[in-house]
Design a protein around this motif. Structure first.
Motif, PDB file in Angstrom:
ATOM      1  N   LEU A   1       0.848  -1.191   0.000  1.00 36.59           N
ATOM      2  CA  LEU A   1       0.000   0.000   0.000  1.00 36.59           C
ATOM      3  C   LEU A   1       0.884   1.241   0.000  1.00 36.59           C
ATOM      4  O   LEU A   1       0.613   2.213  -0.715  1.00 36.59           O
ATOM      5  N   GLY A   2       1.961   1.192   0.775  1.00 35.66           N
ATOM      6  CA  GLY A   2       2.922   2.291   0.780  1.00 35.66           C
ATOM      7  C   GLY A   2       3.494   2.519  -0.614  1.00 35.66           C
ATOM      8  O   GLY A   2       3.563   3.655  -1.094  1.00 35.66           O
ATOM      9  N   PHE A   3       3.875   1.447  -1.267  1.00 30.65           N
ATOM     10  CA  PHE A   3       4.413   1.572  -2.630  1.00 30.65           C
ATOM     11  C   PHE A   3       3.329   2.040  -3.596  1.00 30.65           C
ATOM     12  O   PHE A   3       3.606   2.788  -4.527  1.00 30.65           O
ATOM     13  N   PHE A   4       2.122   1.594  -3.372  1.00 37.50           N
ATOM     14  CA  PHE A   4       1.001   2.017  -4.216  1.00 37.50           C
ATOM     15  C   PHE A   4       0.878   3.539  -4.186  1.00 37.50           C
ATOM     16  O   PHE A   4       0.732   4.186  -5.222  1.00 37.50           O
ATOM     17  N   LEU A   5       0.966   4.110  -2.992  1.00 34.69           N
ATOM     18  CA  LEU A   5       0.891   5.567  -2.874  1.00 34.69           C
ATOM     19  C   LEU A   5       2.144   6.219  -3.435  1.00 34.69           C
ATOM     20  O   LEU A   5       2.072   7.128  -4.262  1.00 34.69           O
ATOM     21  N   GLY A   6       3.290   5.735  -2.984  1.00 25.46           N
ATOM     22  CA  GLY A   6       4.548   6.352  -3.376  1.00 25.46           C
ATOM     23  C   GLY A   6       4.734   6.359  -4.888  1.00 25.46           C
ATOM     24  O   GLY A   6       5.162   7.364  -5.470  1.00 25.46           O
ATOM     25  N   PHE A   7       4.388   5.269  -5.520  1.00 24.37           N
ATOM     26  CA  PHE A   7       4.598   5.173  -6.963  1.00 24.37           C
ATOM     27  C   PHE A   7       3.647   6.075  -7.751  1.00 24.37           C
ATOM     28  O   PHE A   7       3.971   6.494  -8.857  1.00 24.37           O
ATOM     29  N   GLN A   8       2.479   6.371  -7.177  1.00 28.00           N
ATOM     30  CA  GLN A   8       1.621   7.342  -7.849  1.00 28.00           C
ATOM     31  C   GLN A   8       2.348   8.678  -7.903  1.00 28.00           C
ATOM     32  O   GLN A   8       2.268   9.413  -8.897  1.00 28.00           O
ATOM     33  N   GLY A   9       3.062   8.968  -6.812  1.00 31.32           N
ATOM     34  CA  GLY A   9       3.860  10.187  -6.793  1.00 31.32           C
ATOM     35  C   GLY A   9       4.964  10.142  -7.829  1.00 31.32           C
ATOM     36  O   GLY A   9       5.172  11.094  -8.586  1.00 31.32           O
ATOM     37  N   LEU A  10       5.667   9.015  -7.891  1.00 32.27           N
ATOM     38  CA  LEU A  10       6.746   8.877  -8.872  1.00 32.27           C
ATOM     39  C   LEU A  10       6.242   9.101 -10.290  1.00 32.27           C
ATOM     40  O   LEU A  10       6.891   9.771 -11.102  1.00 32.27           O
ATOM     41  N   GLN A  11       5.076   8.520 -10.569  1.00 28.37           N
ATOM     42  CA  GLN A  11       4.514   8.690 -11.914  1.00 28.37           C
ATOM     43  C   GLN A  11       4.298  10.154 -12.222  1.00 28.37           C
ATOM     44  O   GLN A  11       4.638  10.637 -13.309  1.00 28.37           O
ATOM     45  N   LEU A  12       3.723  10.889 -11.245  1.00 29.92           N
ATOM     46  CA  LEU A  12       3.469  12.314 -11.459  1.00 29.92           C
ATOM     47  C   LEU A  12       4.764  13.069 -11.675  1.00 29.92           C
ATOM     48  O   LEU A  12       4.860  13.940 -12.541  1.00 29.92           O
ATOM     49  N   ILE A  13       5.754  12.700 -10.867  1.00 29.00           N
ATOM     50  CA  ILE A  13       7.017  13.419 -10.980  1.00 29.00           C
ATOM     51  C   ILE A  13       7.682  13.114 -12.317  1.00 29.00           C
ATOM     52  O   ILE A  13       8.212  14.000 -12.990  1.00 29.00           O
ATOM     53  N   MET A  14       7.627  11.856 -12.722  1.00 27.59           N
ATOM     54  CA  MET A  14       8.310  11.476 -13.959  1.00 27.59           C
ATOM     55  C   MET A  14       7.605  11.999 -15.208  1.00 27.59           C
ATOM     56  O   MET A  14       8.246  12.387 -16.179  1.00 27.59           O
ATOM     57  N   LEU A  15       6.277  11.975 -15.181  1.00 28.45           N
ATOM     58  CA  LEU A  15       5.542  12.354 -16.395  1.00 28.45           C
ATOM     59  C   LEU A  15       4.985  13.759 -16.328  1.00 28.45           C
ATOM     60  O   LEU A  15       4.446  14.256 -17.308  1.00 28.45           O
ATOM     61  N   GLY A  16       5.090  14.398 -15.156  1.00 30.20           N
ATOM     62  CA  GLY A  16       4.587  15.755 -15.028  1.00 30.20           C
ATOM     63  C   GLY A  16       3.090  15.777 -14.811  1.00 30.20           C
ATOM     64  O   GLY A  16       2.402  14.796 -15.091  1.00 30.20           O
ATOM     65  N   ASP A  17       2.587  16.905 -14.292  1.00 26.74           N
ATOM     66  CA  ASP A  17       1.151  17.034 -14.035  1.00 26.74           C
ATOM     67  C   ASP A  17       0.377  16.779 -15.328  1.00 26.74           C
ATOM     68  O   ASP A  17       0.654  17.375 -16.351  1.00 26.74           O
ATOM     69  N   GLY A  18      -0.589  15.900 -15.222  1.00 25.99           N
ATOM     70  CA  GLY A  18      -1.410  15.602 -16.389  1.00 25.99           C
ATOM     71  C   GLY A  18      -0.615  14.960 -17.509  1.00 25.99           C
ATOM     72  O   GLY A  18      -1.036  14.914 -18.651  1.00 25.99           O
ATOM     73  N   GLY A  19       0.553  14.451 -17.146  1.00 25.76           N
ATOM     74  CA  GLY A  19       1.483  13.982 -18.173  1.00 25.76           C
ATOM     75  C   GLY A  19       1.012  12.747 -18.910  1.00 25.76           C
ATOM     76  O   GLY A  19       0.509  11.809 -18.330  1.00 25.76           O
ATOM     77  N   ILE A  20       1.151  12.788 -20.212  1.00 22.13           N
ATOM     78  CA  ILE A  20       0.828  11.647 -21.053  1.00 22.13           C
ATOM     79  C   ILE A  20       1.906  11.576 -22.118  1.00 22.13           C
ATOM     80  O   ILE A  20       2.299  12.596 -22.674  1.00 22.13           O
ATOM     81  N   TYR A  21       2.418  10.407 -22.345  1.00 21.06           N
ATOM     82  CA  TYR A  21       3.382  10.263 -23.422  1.00 21.06           C
ATOM     83  C   TYR A  21       2.897   9.251 -24.425  1.00 21.06           C
ATOM     84  O   TYR A  21       2.509   8.156 -24.060  1.00 21.06           O
ATOM     85  N   ARG A  22       2.930   9.586 -25.666  1.00 22.46           N
ATOM     86  CA  ARG A  22       2.629   8.642 -26.726  1.00 22.46           C
ATOM     87  C   ARG A  22       3.749   7.627 -26.804  1.00 22.46           C
ATOM     88  O   ARG A  22       4.910   7.943 -26.601  1.00 22.46           O
TER      89      ARG A  22
ATOM     90  N   GLY B   1      -2.312   2.129 -14.071  1.00 22.93           N
ATOM     91  CA  GLY B   1      -2.165   1.018 -13.134  1.00 22.93           C
ATOM     92  C   GLY B   1      -2.815   1.197 -11.787  1.00 22.93           C
ATOM     93  O   GLY B   1      -2.743   0.323 -10.938  1.00 22.93           O
ATOM     94  N   ARG B   2      -3.490   2.338 -11.561  1.00 20.96           N
ATOM     95  CA  ARG B   2      -4.045   2.544 -10.224  1.00 20.96           C
ATOM     96  C   ARG B   2      -5.173   1.570  -9.909  1.00 20.96           C
ATOM     97  O   ARG B   2      -5.344   1.151  -8.790  1.00 20.96           O
ATOM     98  N   THR B   3      -5.980   1.280 -10.921  1.00 24.56           N
ATOM     99  CA  THR B   3      -7.204   0.533 -10.623  1.00 24.56           C
ATOM    100  C   THR B   3      -7.122  -0.948 -10.939  1.00 24.56           C
ATOM    101  O   THR B   3      -7.932  -1.718 -10.454  1.00 24.56           O
ATOM    102  N   ILE B   4      -6.138  -1.336 -11.727  1.00 24.80           N
ATOM    103  CA  ILE B   4      -6.192  -2.699 -12.257  1.00 24.80           C
ATOM    104  C   ILE B   4      -5.857  -3.770 -11.225  1.00 24.80           C
ATOM    105  O   ILE B   4      -6.279  -4.922 -11.339  1.00 24.80           O
ATOM    106  N   VAL B   5      -5.134  -3.398 -10.152  1.00 26.58           N
ATOM    107  CA  VAL B   5      -4.588  -4.452  -9.304  1.00 26.58           C
ATOM    108  C   VAL B   5      -5.666  -5.260  -8.577  1.00 26.58           C
ATOM    109  O   VAL B   5      -5.558  -6.486  -8.453  1.00 26.58           O
ATOM    110  N   LEU B   6      -6.727  -4.586  -8.149  1.00 27.20           N
ATOM    111  CA  LEU B   6      -7.779  -5.352  -7.469  1.00 27.20           C
ATOM    112  C   LEU B   6      -8.411  -6.349  -8.443  1.00 27.20           C
ATOM    113  O   LEU B   6      -8.744  -7.472  -8.072  1.00 27.20           O
TER     114      LEU B   6
END
Ligand code: ATP
Ligand code: ATP
Ligand code: XYP
Ligand code: MG
Ligand code: MG
Lengths: 324, 411, 250, 411, 250
Positions: free
Chosen positions: B145-166, B330-335
């Protein structure tokens, strides 16, 4: 199967993004699009990806396997791009709805930066009315979920207006579309600022409602912004707890989009005068600023019910602002 | 009175074997069978509700749509077998993909190298999670659960706010969006059938060399024939043109052999290697495993590493299908992944489950979206029906396990 | 006499407030059967678990074959050639008989498990223990009777090349014939030069197989005798605390 | 040699008792203690990072902010004790609140009646979930995942058109936003201390009547003194004006006695009733419980009913604090609720846990948002730090349990 | 002789392909001790679990006190006054000794658990079983030795007002003194008019306490005898299958 009389070409396929960031998609956009398209004699296949890009792609597959004459795509995290490409390979044009994405044939939207702009103006005007100098005002920013592309546009639009007036954020909470999280974050910002808060820029009504509860608890009434013209938002505006909300009449936006779609389904090529920088034809719809005296406009337009707005606590304000 | 001494289940004629098989089924060793019946029932239901369900196109769609979930569920099997959970598997895939696009798109690194880096990141993540779980003994629910939260942060940091890459790399796009030539589909099937045959022969030779009984060889042929026929039908359907527009679409989707290879290797590891054996042992009774000299912590860490690495593979399939990597991936798929494994027959309490369970479970979960997507309900009702169908499928599954399973109590 | 195969000096173990082993000295020899007896809760299983690294001792010295060793997990014990059948068996119920019997010592051929070889050896081992009612060696342990489980656990020791075999109440759940076979096995192991430690409440069995008898009483070692030098009544006396050897114990 | 015969732990002087207590702690019966240390460490950390952390206002905020999670975690304890999970607890609260709004706001039904209806809805939900889990034997993970999805649909259907509704009922608003008069705070503390005293006396009288040993009475007085002093300090702080604006804010927040009553009743049920005993028994070894004649299914169903009903109570606190009910309420909180219980010391595998564990765990989880909220990090970093702190807190917890717990192996 | 307290006629039980009980007839009388013996895996525990509703029989008739009964779960058996100590004990490790001993039969006073009364009674019961090494009756069962657990399970029967007490290998893990106490207990129960069924591999114990002996062999009942009419060697013969009573069995 472009044009002609096949069943597929009489179908408009619509994908809406989620149910979390805003109630509008299911509450307003779906019925508005559905009504406009079916009234014109076409079949509307409208589905919601429920915030899941994989589901978005699945829905697109499924719609395409039944056949579509046109696709109206409200993007979710870029998932619409591949869908539009697939559609294009089958000769199906797509309309970007509300949110822009690369590769769309048309774009219909409220200008989201303009929405933010209205919110910003709301704060600037609110401060002025309260007699607080914008340059020294302590303004807290409570933005939307940064993972949502629109949130960034709201933020940029609002900040452009506010910084022009000399406002600098006294505290910026981590963005979210979750009311409870926004509430806690604001309460902590308030504590850190020692209660010195003169206004709160809030991205939408859900977040605004929790911010207002914290302000109430601390006995404060200051300018607060929002958007969506939700029941709570309109009530807060009537009660003077929220300075304004931004009304984005889905009917108008949906009408514009279905207008394009109907032309396409009829085999015509719609002509649109405005173009985006990349050349995509663009139909802009204007968001409307709502203050206490204009709440009645939303009711008249049929997007809010007086009976729901005018609960016991709000009844007096309703009478005052003639909301019936 | 016949004093049967120490059989192994390999003895007896074809008829004996068949009887024994049905008795085993009745006595509750059902494996993925209940989930298969749930799948069939759902398929019947949706065929009745939509004329498009039983089309060639939809048949192919279902496989491609379920691939991402299937691989994720396979990944989760490794930790579920230990009675652990990985709530972070989805976002691990998300960060893996974010890393991929940052390396490839932003920094111009070779796509293959970038994919390898993403997989390496997955392994590292699994190692760290495993370390906390196995060495520090933090419950995996909380660590992940800790990684679940932390990695959401990593994604934001890596891809930027609202970030999407083709993701524009043809090789990656092809996985979920292109098909193999006709001959390759048949070739794949041939390899599977011949491969199964050779493996079975090899097993038989080992047994006969030791002087142990073997099953009648006709049984093997029946099994292979079954495989060839079912597989042949599937390949034949997929090799026809299923397009509903001008552009022809035919062939077995490229992702299918990929998933099959994962399942094959996974099954091999679980059934035929020391690691697999120890995984089941530790999942069944960690203390017994420890006393037998198994390095329990090592097994746990390895399981989390495999899980996270395979999760990144499922992320790759996601990126391929969606065509982009987004900051919320990946936020929702794990369940759903856990649900797929459990519906397929994997126990949440460890010690019971196989790759095939995950695959069948993933098909059950995916067929819900697939079928409902053809019907097109409003979101509220769609949610409601999805939840209802999930509970319904699990009920079919539970009921068929229960009828016979009553006797399988802990002695 | 020659060096003990295993020698404990002053080992102690407590669980929080409870002192279970209060400084124990104990020896066992290669080629001999040493019985460890004592009342329920005297600390026998705790002693064994300390020796095998399952629950390491808090204090004290352990010598194996004359060398000081520090056994803190079961893997180390296993590497030394110590094979244990625990009182609580510790089998994996989700695995079958063969898998349990070979757990941790699987036969591997060409990188993969050699199921055929293991199945063959397990079958042989069980037959040597008079197992008659087990239907299939591929049955899951969860479906076995109490005695059948006990036999599976004991069967593991038949398969190994151990130097020291420890059996904690191996015959408690066994039938008449099976008990006889296990006692035979114990003797056979010792005759092959292996050291055997056996815990049992059945003094008849103990007197039948053991060369030495050590008695634990409330966490202290009250007597260590050659079987030849003692008798049933004395041992009962030590066990129940009505008799004490050196008048010294705790 | 002293042959101590069958003690109960009630014997001995104050000194003996103290020794025994510390030995118990060392031997791993730590209860909520590790979580308390994690809490204290986090508090020290945040005090160092923000001068506002140790203010009176923030002290009160922390309690109010954590109340919703605390009640949800208490709710979850009942199912976690059975080794089950309720992923739907959050959305059950959400639908409960939606029902409340529809009844009260849209249909004009009396607020009290509407609250009762919402609670009844919670019980019914719990009954249905429990039925699937206990009677049909569908794994609770899957049933409640189904409900998690389905209820999101219900929320949308019930509230979708207006999106978010204000809750204007003063009584409900007051729970989280108003405070008790000064005297009531002191009264509450007095009731707690005197109540504890009377209960302890009652227990002692029962023991002495049977002729059993009792602990030295001085121990009781020490415990009560401890409670009175700590409680007194808290009440005194809360009774001072903590406002940073013109309006004075003072007094113990109304929610505090509400949570205390829930904890008290919950603890009472778990420790002193047949149902509580059976809950632990079934959680520890369901087969042993069944053989002892316990109606295992009934216990399971009851646990889910309590969980869902208490979840609706936590929804009420949510509505009170946010001042509104939205159609997406409760989607994300449930994993935090489970994490709170687990960090507090409740076992995910059943059989171990108490109400106090949930409360302390909820404070640990809430203090993270509270502390980070004062610092004001961007979302990405905030996620990252939240995840990190959660893993850190769980590590402190696990390490302190482990040092001593090594010996607590299954024999 | 009078009506049997319990009578089984033609009971059968199989687990999938395995027929474990192949049509068993069995009787036990109030005030008498009936021993059930047989090889490992013969089906003794399965018979008991059928009788107590833990794993109901597939076929056959069960009569209790002359009335046909249909026992499909343990609660029903308990309501009839059947009290069982299972071979695998089935204790809750997370509960303490008192809580385990009273599980399902708690003393309640004024709606709440009467811990004092239960603690008192449990202490008395354990003392009557010669328990010496248990430190505290408030100890968790997870911390008990094998024999101590066995004693706790047996202790439960002392506390109940049962009509039929069934003990599945009650002394397997017990020390010398404790075994003696349990055999005393068995006799005492029978003398108070309670029916007792005891399963044991220890024939010495069986001959010491039992009035009747029934022998199971591979799922069939091969002999039901009065202890007085038989001897050790015959019984061993029946158990190991080298002898059969009516030449009839399966
Ligand atoms: N769930 C099950 N599935 C399959 N076979 C089972 C199951 N339970 C028991 N058996 C088989 O039934 C037979 C009888 O078992 P049972 O436990 O009744 O033996 P028992 O007479 O009590 O033996 P012991 O003296 O070893 O306790 C055994 O061969 C066992 O393997
Ligand atoms: N984890 C533990 N915590 C506390 N006490 C324990 C623990 N494990 C064992 N004990 C205590 O240590 C003592 C010795 O236990 P042990 O299992 O070694 O006895 P034993 O001699 O093997 O008895 P038995 O003949 O009954 O098997 C017992 O009194 C037991 O209650
Ligand atoms: O209306 C807004 C929508 O456009 C945005 O995407 O998400 C937040 C909503 O409030
Ligand atoms: Mg022991
Ligand atoms: Mg038995």
């Amino acid at each position: 199967s472009t044009g002609g009389t096949t069943a597929a070409s009489k179908r408009a396929c619509v994908i809406l993004p989620d149910t979390q960031s805003s109630p509008r998609y299911e509450a307003s956009d779906r019925p508005a699009l559905n009504d406009a398209l079916t009234a014109a004699g076409f079949e509307a296949d409208i589905q919601n990806a429920q915030g899941d890009t994989a589901k978005y792609a699945t829905i697109a597959d499924q719609q395409l396997s039944k056949g579509c004459g046109v696709m109206i795509l409200d993007d979710l995290q870029g998932a619409a791009v591949t869908v539009a490409t697939k559609a294009k390979a089958q000769g199906i044009p797509s309309i970007a709805y509300d949110r822009p994405f690369a590769g769309a044939d048309y774009y219909v939207s409220f200008d989201n930066e303009a929405v933010g702009g209205i919110e910003g103006t709301c704060i600037v005007d609110g401060l002025k009315a309260a007699g607080v100098d914008a340059k020294t005002a302590s303004v807290v920013y409570v933005g939307g979920d940064p993972a949502d592309g629109n949130a960034k546009m709201f933020h940029d639009g609002a900040v452009a207006v506010m910084s022009a007036a000399g406002i600098k954020p006294a505290f910026e909470t981590p963005g979210t579309w979750d009311g409870a999280k926004a509430g806690t974050a604001f309460e902590q910002a308030y504590t850190t600022l020692g209660g010195k808060v003169d206004a709160v820029w809030v991205a939408n009504d859900t977040n605004a409602a929790s911010v207002i509860t914290i302000l109430d608890k601390n006995g404060k009434t200051i300018p607060v912004s929002g958007q969506d013209a939700s029941v709570a938002g309109l009530q807060n505006v009537l009660l003077g707890k929220q300075t304004c909300t931004v009304y984005k009449p889905a009917k108008v936006e949906a009408a514009a989009a279905s207008d394009l779609a109907i032309q396409i389904l009829n085999g015509a090529t719609p002509s649109v005068s405005k173009k985006l920088a990349d050349g995509t034809p663009f139909v802009a719809v204007t968001p409307i600023k709502i203050v206490a005296s204009s709440v009645i406009d939303v009711v008249t337009a049929g997007d809010a019910k007086a009976s729901e707005l005018c609960t016991a606590a709000v009844a007096a304000a309703c009478t005052m602002y003639k909301v019936k | 009175m016949s004093n049967t001494s120490l059989a192994t289940g390999h003895e007896g004629t074809l008829r004996d074997q068949a009887t024994a098989y049905f008795q085993r089924i009745r006595s509750g060793e059902m494996g993925a069978l209940p989930a298969v019946s749930a799948l069939i029932l759902l398929a019947i239901l949706f065929s009745a509700l939509s004329p498009f369900f039983l089309t060639k196109l939809n048949f192919a769609n279902l496989f491609v749509q379920s691939a991402e979930l299937a691989v994720l569920a396979c990944a989760l099997v490794f930790v579920l077998l230990l009675g652990e959970i990985d709530l972070a598997a989805g976002v691990t895939a998300g960060v893996g993909m974010a890393l991929f696009v940052v390396l490839n798109q932003k920094m111009g690194i070779d796509p293959l190298l970038s994919v390898i880096a993403a997989l390496a990141f997955g392994s590292l993540t699994g190692w760290i999670i495993g370390f906390f779980v196995a060495k520090i003994r933090v419950p995996s629910f909380v660590v992940t659960l800790g990684f679940f939260l932390g990695f959401q942060g990593l994604q934001l940091i890596m891809l930027g706010d609202g970030g999407i890459y083709r993701v524009d790399i043809p090789a990656i796009q092809a996985i979920m969006n292109s098909n193999m030539p006709e001959w390759a589909g048949w070739g794949m099937l041939a390899i599977m059938v011949v491969g199964s045959f050779l493996i079975a022969l090899w097993d038989r030779s080992r047994r006969t060399r030791t002087g142990l009984a073997t099953r009648p060889i006709s049984m093997l042929f029946i099994r292979l024939a079954f495989m060839a026929v079912l597989g042949g039908i599937a390949v034949a359907i997929l090799n026809e043109n299923r397009s509903v527009s001008i552009k022809a679409i035919a062939g077995v989707p490229i992702v299918i052999p990929i998933v099959l290879v994962i399942v094959f290797i996974g099954t091999f590891v679980l059934d035929r290697t020391l690691f697999g054996r120890y995984l089941y042992a530790v999942g069944g009774n960690p203390e017994a495993g420890r006393r037998a000299g198994i390095d329990v912590a090592k097994i746990r860490i390895a399981a989390f590493m495999i899980c996270s690495t395979l999760a990144v593979v499922s992320g790759l399939l996601h990126a391929s299908r969606i065509g982009s990597v987004e900051s919320t991936a990946g936020r929702t798929i794990v369940l759903n992944g856990v649900a797929a494994a459990v519906v397929g027959g994997v126990s949440l309490f460890g010690g019971r489950g196989r790759m095939m369970n995950a695959i069948v479970g993933a098909l059950v979960i995916s067929i819900i979206d697939n079928g409902l997507g053809l019907i097109g309900l409003p979101a509220g009702i769609n949610f409601l029906v999805t939840g209802g169908v999930l509970v319904g499928a699990a009920t079919i599954d539970a009921l068929s396990r229960k009828r016979s399973g009553g006797s399988i109590l802990r002695t | 006499m020659d060096t003990p195969l295993i020698e404990l000096v002053g080992v102690k173990k407590s669980f929080g407030p409870v002192d279970v082993l209060k400084g124990i000295d104990f020896k066992a020899y290669a080629g001999k059967v040493t019985a460890l007896v004592g009342d329920n809760g005297a600390g026998k299983s705790t002693l064994i678990k300390g020796l095998s690294g399952v629950q390491p001792f808090d204090e004290g010295t352990v010598r194996f074959d004359g060398h000081d060793v520090h056994i803190v997990n079961p893997k180390q014990a296993s590497n030394l050639g110590i094979e244990v059948v625990y009182q609580d068996l510790a089998l994996c119920e989700n695995l079958d008989i063969v898998q349990n019997m070979f757990l941790g010592r699987e036969e591997v051929a060409m990188g993969t498990l050699d199921e055929a070889a293991m199945e063959f050896a397990a079958t042989k081992a069980l037959q040597s223990l008079s197992v008659r009612t087990v239907k299939s060696v591929r049955q899951k342990v969860s479906s076995l009777s109490g005695g059948q489980r006990q036999t599976v656990a004991i069967g593991r020791t038949v398969l190994r090349n151990a130097k020291l075999v420890i059996l904690d109440e191996p015959t408690a759940a066994l039938g008449v014939a099976q008990t006889e076979q296990v006692l035979n096995l114990v003797r056979r192991l010792a005759d092959n030069g292996i050291g055997v430690i056996i815990i049992s409440h059945n003094l008849a069995d103990v007197f039948q197989v053991a060369d030495f008898i050590s008695v634990l009483y409330l966490g202290g070692m009250v007597a260590s005798l050659a079987t030849a030098d003692t008798n049933y009544n004395d041992v009962v006396g030590y066990i129940t605390g009505t008799k004490s050897l050196e008048g010294a114990a705790s």
